[in-house]
Design an enzyme around this catalytic site. Structure first.
Site, PDB file in Angstrom:
ATOM      1  N   GLU A 132      22.834 -60.856  -1.877  1.00 15.90           N
ATOM      2  CA  GLU A 132      22.581 -59.381  -1.695  1.00 15.90           C
ATOM      3  C   GLU A 132      22.773 -59.132  -0.086  1.00 15.90           C
ATOM      4  OE1 GLU A 132      20.957 -60.971  -3.850  1.00 15.90           O
ATOM      5  OE2 GLU A 132      21.189 -60.303  -5.857  1.00 15.90           O
ATOM      6  N   PHE A 179      10.202 -58.241 -15.739  1.00 12.32           N
ATOM      7  CA  PHE A 179      10.961 -59.215 -15.288  1.00 12.32           C
ATOM      8  C   PHE A 179      11.888 -58.757 -14.111  1.00 12.32           C
ATOM      9  CE2 PHE A 179      14.762 -61.950 -15.374  1.00 12.32           C
ATOM     10  CZ  PHE A 179      14.383 -62.910 -14.501  1.00 12.32           C
ATOM     11  N   GLN A 180      11.954 -59.186 -12.814  1.00 12.71           N
ATOM     12  CA  GLN A 180      12.924 -58.676 -12.007  1.00 12.71           C
ATOM     13  C   GLN A 180      12.693 -57.023 -11.550  1.00 12.71           C
ATOM     14  OE1 GLN A 180      16.958 -59.814 -12.642  1.00 12.71           O
ATOM     15  NE2 GLN A 180      16.500 -61.671 -11.235  1.00 12.71           N
ATOM     16  N   LYS A 233      18.150 -49.197 -16.059  1.00 12.59           N
ATOM     17  CA  LYS A 233      19.161 -49.593 -17.039  1.00 12.59           C
ATOM     18  C   LYS A 233      19.214 -48.691 -18.030  1.00 12.59           C
ATOM     19  CE  LYS A 233      20.805 -53.879 -19.233  1.00 12.59           C
ATOM     20  NZ  LYS A 233      20.305 -55.260 -19.603  1.00 12.59           N
ATOM     21  N   MET A 281      19.029 -68.042  22.905  1.00 11.00           N
ATOM     22  CA  MET A 281      18.065 -66.953  23.172  1.00 11.00           C
ATOM     23  C   MET A 281      16.721 -67.185  23.168  1.00 11.00           C
ATOM     24  SD  MET A 281      18.852 -64.397  25.146  1.00 11.00           S
ATOM     25  CE  MET A 281      20.049 -63.123  25.097  1.00 11.00           C
TER      26      MET A 281
END
Lengths: 589, 182
Positions: free
Chosen positions: A53, A115-116, A165, A483
């Site tokens: 993502e 969940f999630q 959802k 760097m």
């Protein structure tokens, strides 16, 4: 027909189409499945499936930055949303317009540690310009339209819509954009005319003027860049740009004195320090620009044009603040300037330019050439020479290679330089290049990368293959986090704690494993041919450019120092580099 | 070359300003998360909140009024104002202290327990401060007092010696004088 019945997911897609969206970047998951189902049977919008993502957000940033359009991201709830957080923060810092739609667990499960599930709006509140949790399907169309309006107006930024959802599956009414009443949010675009007159007067009286422009010019649109050119030409003033502003003024013009800031040119930083009137256009006096703030341009009157009032007087006190859109304000300034036709102090300007030319003669970007090993600066110089006649978009990761790209690749047009300036996100470049290439299929898009950064979003190589995106990744491979190593040399007695990459992959084999073309170049005299071959390959190419391992990026204003205390590459020994930063400076970043 | 005098780095001490206290009125859309947004700004940028009051004031428009008392240098206060103003749900920010005459009031509920002389003295002081008794037993009083924060502070100070056991304060509500609205 102003309104139609459909489910939430269809409302979102319809709203995206009506907002002119043709491409979205995303990754599916449980909570966002209804949206993906709605995508299945339509051809108006192309969905680019990324591999993580975070890659989706950076790709949308590259797409947005190179087109001026709003980038769109769709990800799922929980980890989908949290993976997007870095990209959102990046877009917030660099003022990139995005709309990010995240799936969410159904409304009755919100707060249940489902969940999630995560508190997406809570997590993203500080790293978005605005965010929404939509609980009623009949709010959805309005929210999407409003999100686009907020993302692109005023100082642009990312806007997030969290979509449970059940809302995506519920039936509701679609409303077209023209039927959505604009929010009261209305940033000031026209500058105060009294202030503009004051500014013109101050500019006209300047003896040692300097134009200092930034990313705001690019965000304002191509017209702003045009007007900046006109204004600079009309006044004959020297112009410097910030990292984010590169391309707003042509780098090859003689009035351009190079980038300003920590790794900017000697002439730009000294001009900044010694000028008597500074015209800041769409830049924000960031700490990478100002260096030590109490020694920042001590003798100058400052004019600051910015669309965001909170940028004004935040770090540096200015004498004439003008809140407004750059294009509007510059147009007005040009009008006033032409009407007044002020007489300038030509003698003073001549002396000022003479001074600047003396600084320029220092050639602060020079470096030790080598016949045996490719110097990283040389690699970018050659890359520029061999690609400058094409329509070329350059993205970068973050580190030494980014600064060398900014110093040695010369941009003449806005929107062609894609880099993570504010947040400094390693892993930005590859997905950003993919986003830019999708928007400009016929152009040459190159991610100038480092060997460490590229591994942070390497999985997006797979996206490039799936969507036939022939991006080029030009890795300045010095086998270090360059760097970090440079700072360890500067600050920590050259104790290279964990800045050496012990087991880098074979980038050629890695490229081939992903279905890319892999190339490697180790010798300076083979570089030109290799770069030409890369450019002419009609496929994504990984170019493993083996460069000098311990080269430092100069010039540099060490942290805690003023502009006139710059370190120049030519005349510093390793010992001087080691002692360049005081004890107090060491705590700074 | 010009040598900087001060030893500080990023903090600009060019203008040394005094810390002042300001009362800000912020009109916002009463949407979910709006208070978190405003408070989050204060914590993220290191601003102070001395008092915070919020409730919906215009029900039909879903507009809430947040009254914040904050301290900082005038430059910081100006930043706070601009940072608030650029938030999407914020309609308007008014610095009541600067805009002119305004009134500030606070309400406190003060519970005092005790017997004998102290109890009588508490009641006497409550009358002087025009505090109302809203709950009582033979062992305690709950006083309701309204007024400027300084008056409430003084009342609480006195009650501390007279058996104060608990205080609940609303925080400051403020409004400008005169017939003009915000």
């Amino acid at each position: 027909m102003g309104s139609q019945q459909m489910n939430g997911a269809e409302i979102v897609l319809k709203a995206l189409v009506d907002q002119g969206v043709s491409d979205i970047f995303g990754y599916p998951g449980g909570a966002v499945l209804p949206l993906y189902d709605a995508m299945f049977n339509q051809n108006s919008i192309r969905h680019i499936l990324v591999r993580q993502e975070g890659g989706a957000v950076h790709a949308a940033e590259g797409y947005a930055r190179s087109t001026g359009k709003v980038g769109v991201v769709v990800v799922t709830s929980g980890p989908g949303a949290t993976n997007a957080v870095t990209g959102l923060t990046d877009a917030m810092m660099d003022s990139i317009p995005l709309v990010c739609i995240t799936g969410q667990v159904p409304t009755h499960l919100i707060g249940n540690d489902a969940f999630q599930e995560c508190d997406t709006t809570g997590i993203t509140r500080p790293c978005t310009k605005h965010n929404y949790l939509v609980k009623d399907v009949n709010d959805l169309a309005r929210v999407v339209h409003e999100a686009f309006y907020v993302a692109r107006s005023g100082r642009p930024g990312p806007v997030l819509i969290d979509l449970p959802k059940d809302v995506a599956m519920a039936m509701g009414t679609y409303i077209e954009p023209k039927h959505v009443k604009p929010k009261h949010y209305s940033p000031q675009v026209k500058g105060d005319s009294v202030k503009i007159e004051q500014a013109v007067k101050m500019i006209a009286a300047a003896k040692r003027p300097l134009i200092y422009a930034g990313g705001g010019v690019i965000n304002s649109g191509p017209q702003a860049s045009k007007l900046l050119r006109q204004f600079t030409k009309l006044t004959g003033f020297p112009c410097t740009l910030t990292l984010m502003g590169l391309g707003a003024y042509p780098a090859n013009d003689k009035q351009f004195i190079g980038m300003v800031g920590m790794h900017g040119t000697y002439e730009a930083n000294l001009a900044m320090h010694d000028c008597d009137v500074m015209v800041c256009i769409g830049a924000r006096f960031d700490d990478r620009i100002t260096g030590r703030i109490d020694a920042f341009s001590p003798g100058s009157k400052k004019i600051h044009i910015d669309i965001d009032p909170s940028s004004i007087n935040k770090n540096v006190h200015v004498d004439v603040p003008i809140v407004g859109d750059i294009a509007y304000v510059l147009e007005e300034m040009l009008r006033v300037w032409k009407a007044k036709a002020p007489t300038l102090d030509k003698g003073a300007h001549k002396a000022w330019w003479k001074q600047i030319e003396t600084w320029r003669k220092k050639k602060s970007l020079s470096y030790k050439k080598s016949d045996t090993v490719i110097m990283p600066q040389y690699a970018i110089e050659r890359l520029y020479e061999l690609t400058k006649d094409r329509d070329c978009y350059i993205s970068t990761e973050v580190g030494q290679h980014q600064m060398w790209a900014a110093q040695f690749y010369h941009f003449d047009d806005p929107n062609h330089w894609l880099t993570s300036g504010g947040l400094g996100t390693m892993g930005y470049g590859l997905p950003a290049a993919i986003g830019a290439q999708l928007a400009h299929p016929k152009s040459l898009v190159i991610d100038i990368a480092g060997d460490a950064s590229i591994l942070m979003n390497i999985q997006e190589a797979s996206t490039a293959v799936q969507f036939d995106v022939p991006v080029k990744v030009f890795i300045l491979n010095n086998q270090h986090m360059g760097m970090v190593r440079q700072w360890q040399q500067l600050l920590h007695g050259n104790r290279l704690s964990h800045s050496y990459t012990e087991s880098l992959p074979d980038f050629v084999k890695l490229a081939e494993a992903y279905g890319w073309v892999g190339m490697k170049c180790e010798k300076p005299d083979e570089l030109d041919d290799a770069i030409t071959e890369m450019i002419n390959t009609d496929a994504p190419v990984f170019f493993d450019c083996r460069v000098a391992a311990l080269a430092n990026c100069f010039p540099m204003i060490p942290s805690g120092k003023a502009h006139n205390e710059m370190l120049l590459g030519d005349d510093v020994s390793d010992e001087e580099v080691g002692g360049a930063i005081s004890e107090e400076g060491k705590v700074l970043v | 070359m010009l040598k900087p005098k001060s030893q500080s780095h990023y903090v600009g001490p060019a203008v040394v300003q005094d810390i002042v206290s300001r009362t800000l009125s912020v009109l916002v859309d009463n949407e979910p998360g709006v208070l978190a947004r405003v408070i989050g700004l204060f914590t993220a940028r290191g601003y102070n909140i001395d008092s915070l009051t919020v409730t919906e004031t215009e029900h039909e428009k879903h507009v809430s009024r947040i009254t914040i008392v904050t301290t900082g240098t005038p430059a910081v206060i100006q930043q706070i104002k601009h940072q608030l103003e650029r938030m999407v749900p914020v309609h308007r920010v008014l610095d009541l202290t600067v805009e002119g005459q305004s009134m500030e009031r606070e309400l406190a509920l003060v519970k005092v327990a005790g017997k004998g002389d102290k109890r009588i003295e508490a009641l006497r002081m409550a009358e002087i401060f025009r505090a109302n008794v809203i709950d009582a037993s033979i062992n305690h009083f709950v006083f309701e007092i309204t007024g400027k924060a300084s008056k409430i502070e003084q009342f609480i100070q006195i009650m501390t010696d007279l058996g104060l056991i608990e205080v609940s304060r609303t925080g400051i509500a403020a409004i400008g004088r005169g017939d003009a609205a915000m």
